[in-house]
Design a protein around this motif. Structure first.
Motif, PDB file in Angstrom:
ATOM      1  N   LEU A 164       0.837  -1.198   0.000  1.00  0.00           N
ATOM      2  CA  LEU A 164       0.000   0.000   0.000  1.00  0.00           C
ATOM      3  C   LEU A 164       0.876   1.254   0.000  1.00  0.00           C
ATOM      4  N   GLY A 165       1.881   1.284   0.854  1.00  0.00           N
ATOM      5  CA  GLY A 165       2.795   2.413   0.870  1.00  0.00           C
ATOM      6  C   GLY A 165       3.564   2.532  -0.431  1.00  0.00           C
ATOM      7  N   LEU A 166       3.965   1.396  -0.979  1.00  0.00           N
ATOM      8  CA  LEU A 166       4.690   1.378  -2.257  1.00  0.00           C
ATOM      9  C   LEU A 166       3.860   2.013  -3.368  1.00  0.00           C
ATOM     10  N   VAL A 167       2.625   1.572  -3.511  1.00  0.00           N
ATOM     11  CA  VAL A 167       1.741   2.119  -4.538  1.00  0.00           C
ATOM     12  C   VAL A 167       1.496   3.607  -4.299  1.00  0.00           C
ATOM     13  N   SER A 168       1.395   3.993  -3.033  1.00  0.00           N
ATOM     14  CA  SER A 168       1.100   5.383  -2.690  1.00  0.00           C
ATOM     15  C   SER A 168       2.213   6.341  -3.069  1.00  0.00           C
ATOM     16  N   VAL A 169       3.441   5.827  -3.234  1.00  0.00           N
ATOM     17  CA  VAL A 169       4.537   6.704  -3.645  1.00  0.00           C
ATOM     18  C   VAL A 169       4.860   6.585  -5.133  1.00  0.00           C
ATOM     19  N   ILE A 170       4.483   5.475  -5.771  1.00  0.00           N
ATOM     20  CA  ILE A 170       4.758   5.320  -7.201  1.00  0.00           C
ATOM     21  C   ILE A 170       3.677   5.987  -8.045  1.00  0.00           C
ATOM     22  N   ALA A 171       2.403   5.704  -7.744  1.00  0.00           N
ATOM     23  CA  ALA A 171       1.307   6.142  -8.608  1.00  0.00           C
ATOM     24  C   ALA A 171       1.270   7.649  -8.837  1.00  0.00           C
ATOM     25  N   PRO A 172       1.426   8.490  -7.815  1.00  0.00           N
ATOM     26  CA  PRO A 172       1.362   9.932  -8.093  1.00  0.00           C
ATOM     27  C   PRO A 172       2.520  10.441  -8.936  1.00  0.00           C
ATOM     28  N   VAL A 173       3.666   9.789  -8.835  1.00  0.00           N
ATOM     29  CA  VAL A 173       4.824  10.208  -9.636  1.00  0.00           C
ATOM     30  C   VAL A 173       4.542  10.014 -11.118  1.00  0.00           C
ATOM     31  N   ILE A 174       4.034   8.839 -11.490  1.00  0.00           N
ATOM     32  CA  ILE A 174       3.822   8.579 -12.914  1.00  0.00           C
ATOM     33  C   ILE A 174       2.497   9.158 -13.408  1.00  0.00           C
ATOM     34  N   ALA A 175       1.551   9.398 -12.500  1.00  0.00           N
ATOM     35  CA  ALA A 175       0.275   9.984 -12.912  1.00  0.00           C
ATOM     36  C   ALA A 175       0.469  11.361 -13.522  1.00  0.00           C
ATOM     37  N   THR A 176       1.465  12.084 -13.040  1.00  0.00           N
ATOM     38  CA  THR A 176       1.708  13.447 -13.527  1.00  0.00           C
ATOM     39  C   THR A 176       2.730  13.506 -14.648  1.00  0.00           C
ATOM     40  N   GLY A 177       3.132  12.344 -15.185  1.00  0.00           N
ATOM     41  CA  GLY A 177       3.996  12.322 -16.363  1.00  0.00           C
ATOM     42  C   GLY A 177       5.466  12.133 -16.096  1.00  0.00           C
ATOM     43  N   ASN A 178       5.848  11.945 -14.823  1.00  0.00           N
ATOM     44  CA  ASN A 178       7.243  11.647 -14.506  1.00  0.00           C
ATOM     45  C   ASN A 178       7.538  10.173 -14.741  1.00  0.00           C
ATOM     46  N   THR A 179       8.805   9.829 -14.760  1.00  0.00           N
ATOM     47  CA  THR A 179       9.212   8.430 -14.737  1.00  0.00           C
ATOM     48  C   THR A 179       9.948   8.170 -13.431  1.00  0.00           C
ATOM     49  N   ALA A 180      10.003   6.912 -13.002  1.00  0.00           N
ATOM     50  CA  ALA A 180      10.462   6.609 -11.652  1.00  0.00           C
ATOM     51  C   ALA A 180      11.494   5.503 -11.614  1.00  0.00           C
ATOM     52  N   VAL A 181      12.454   5.675 -10.698  1.00  0.00           N
ATOM     53  CA  VAL A 181      13.371   4.603 -10.295  1.00  0.00           C
ATOM     54  C   VAL A 181      13.069   4.332  -8.834  1.00  0.00           C
ATOM     55  N   VAL A 182      12.541   3.161  -8.545  1.00  0.00           N
ATOM     56  CA  VAL A 182      12.010   2.851  -7.216  1.00  0.00           C
ATOM     57  C   VAL A 182      12.934   1.876  -6.498  1.00  0.00           C
ATOM     58  N   ILE A 183      13.272   2.203  -5.254  1.00  0.00           N
ATOM     59  CA  ILE A 183      14.017   1.280  -4.400  1.00  0.00           C
ATOM     60  C   ILE A 183      13.012   0.637  -3.452  1.00  0.00           C
ATOM     61  N   ALA A 184      12.818  -0.660  -3.603  1.00  0.00           N
ATOM     62  CA  ALA A 184      11.819  -1.369  -2.799  1.00  0.00           C
ATOM     63  C   ALA A 184      12.264  -1.461  -1.343  1.00  0.00           C
ATOM     64  N   SER A 185      11.324  -1.763  -0.466  1.00  0.00           N
ATOM     65  CA  SER A 185      11.646  -2.025   0.935  1.00  0.00           C
ATOM     66  C   SER A 185      12.732  -3.082   1.018  1.00  0.00           C
ATOM     67  N   ALA A 186      13.778  -2.821   1.803  1.00  0.00           N
ATOM     68  CA  ALA A 186      14.902  -3.758   1.874  1.00  0.00           C
ATOM     69  C   ALA A 186      14.492  -5.095   2.476  1.00  0.00           C
ATOM     70  N   ASP A 187      13.685  -5.064   3.525  1.00  0.00           N
ATOM     71  CA  ASP A 187      13.294  -6.293   4.207  1.00  0.00           C
ATOM     72  C   ASP A 187      12.088  -6.972   3.581  1.00  0.00           C
ATOM     73  N   ALA A 188      11.268  -6.223   2.843  1.00  0.00           N
ATOM     74  CA  ALA A 188      10.035  -6.787   2.275  1.00  0.00           C
ATOM     75  C   ALA A 188       9.892  -6.377   0.811  1.00  0.00           C
ATOM     76  N   PRO A 189      10.800  -6.830  -0.059  1.00  0.00           N
ATOM     77  CA  PRO A 189      10.779  -6.388  -1.450  1.00  0.00           C
ATOM     78  C   PRO A 189       9.876  -7.196  -2.373  1.00  0.00           C
ATOM     79  N   LEU A 190       9.363  -8.319  -1.919  1.00  0.00           N
ATOM     80  CA  LEU A 190       8.690  -9.238  -2.843  1.00  0.00           C
ATOM     81  C   LEU A 190       7.432  -8.648  -3.485  1.00  0.00           C
ATOM     82  N   PRO A 191       6.550  -7.961  -2.740  1.00  0.00           N
ATOM     83  CA  PRO A 191       5.397  -7.351  -3.420  1.00  0.00           C
ATOM     84  C   PRO A 191       5.815  -6.340  -4.481  1.00  0.00           C
TER      85      PRO A 191
END
Length: 305
Positions: A164-191
């Motif tokens: 949920l937190g992951l989606v909450s930080v990715i979606a607004p970035v790309i919604a406005t036309g940016n592109t993203a390089v995302v570093i997943a949670s270190a301990d919980a990267p699987l989702p």
């Protein structure tokens, strides 16, 4: 063959860079465990080279994505929600294992994450009316301000809220036309790594979102200093790391979204991701372009508009 004699096929988790699924160029992996310390999978441990490759992919994708119509971007984000709805059970299992949640709580988090994609899909063609507009000026001019995407954004995903937190930080970035390089949670990267598989089949152009896993500080340092990264979201950084990255980001005047105040144990993620997201993350990575256009008499006939 009897089921009791069959060996299960373990999933190989990979990075998501440029629309493809590479292993880390270093060949390194690290063990991911659940809340009880039991092994879940081996995740790629990204290197500085992987981070640089992700920036190249994000920059290459920026022109096409930022040039797409806002309505089209909304369609693409809604398609992500559709695909997630069809794979909900998989994400419920991964979130439950990653965060130590019951199945019902994990299902609620996944439902909220899907709804969040829909929320931001609806904002793509409306944020211009919130962040832009006509300005009153003293003179014969139209003065219009319109928002434009900042560019390539490095995103440190929340450490605790793996989906949920992951989606909450990715979606607004790309919604406005940016592109993203995302570093997943270190301990919980699987989702996050599984989300890459969804994005690859959801009409999101390759390179618009790039997902890396590994040691957050190791990957974030080259991104913060990278001259072709225009902004950085420090949500997943603790206070000490956030300070170091903000200093590095100042070298090319990156936009910086600072993390919320840390909780009592000094860890990040004090933000309530289940709360209404508002529009602050949509406007965090936008630039304002102001255009002046003359009005008044035109030509010998004196016509005007």
């Amino acid at each position: 063959m009897s089921d009791q004699n069959r060996l299960g096929v373990f999933k190989t988790y990979k990075l998501y860079v440029g629309g493809k699924f590479p292993r880390s160029e270093s060949g390194r992996v690290y063990e991911v465990t659940d809340s009880k310390g039991q092994w879940l999978a081996n995740a790629p441990q990204s290197s500085r080279k992987d981070a640089r490759d992700a920036v190249v992919a994000a920059r290459k994708a920026f022109g096409g994505w930022s040039g797409a119509t806002a309505y089209n971007r909304g369609q693409v984000l809604y398609r992500v929600a559709e695909m997630l709805e069809g794979r909900k059970e998989q994400f419920v299992r991964e979130v439950a294992a990653s965060e130590g949640l019951s199945k019902s709580k994990a299902a609620a988090a996944v439902d909220a994450a899907i709804d969040r994609w829909v929320w931001y899909a609806g904002w793509t063609d409306k944020i211009g009316q919130i962040a832009g507009g006509a300005n009153p000026v003293a003179g014969p001019f139209f003065n219009l301000s319109t928002p434009e995407p900042t560019g390539v954004v490095a995103v440190l995903a929340p450490q605790k809220s793996s989906f949920l937190g992951l989606v909450s930080v990715i979606a607004p970035v790309i919604a406005t036309g940016n592109t993203a390089v995302v570093i997943a949670s270190a301990d919980a990267p699987l989702p996050a790594l599984s989300l890459g598989e969804v994005l690859a089949t959801s009409d999101v152009p390759g390179g618009v979102v790039n997902i890396l896993s590994g040691v957050t500080a190791e990957i974030a340092a080259p991104l913060a200093a990278h001259q072709d990264v225009n902004a950085i979201d420090l949500t997943g950084a603790d206070a000490e790391l956030a300070k170091e990255l903000e200093i590095a980001a100042a070298d090319n005047l990156k936009r910086v979204l600072r993390p919320q105040p840390v909780d009592a144990d000094g860890a990040p993620d004090s933000e309530d991701w289940s709360a209404s997201p508002g529009t602050h993350r949509l406007t965090a990575f936008l630039e304002t372009k102001t255009v002046w256009h003359p009005t008044g008499a035109l030509g010998a006939a004196g016509s005007s508009y």
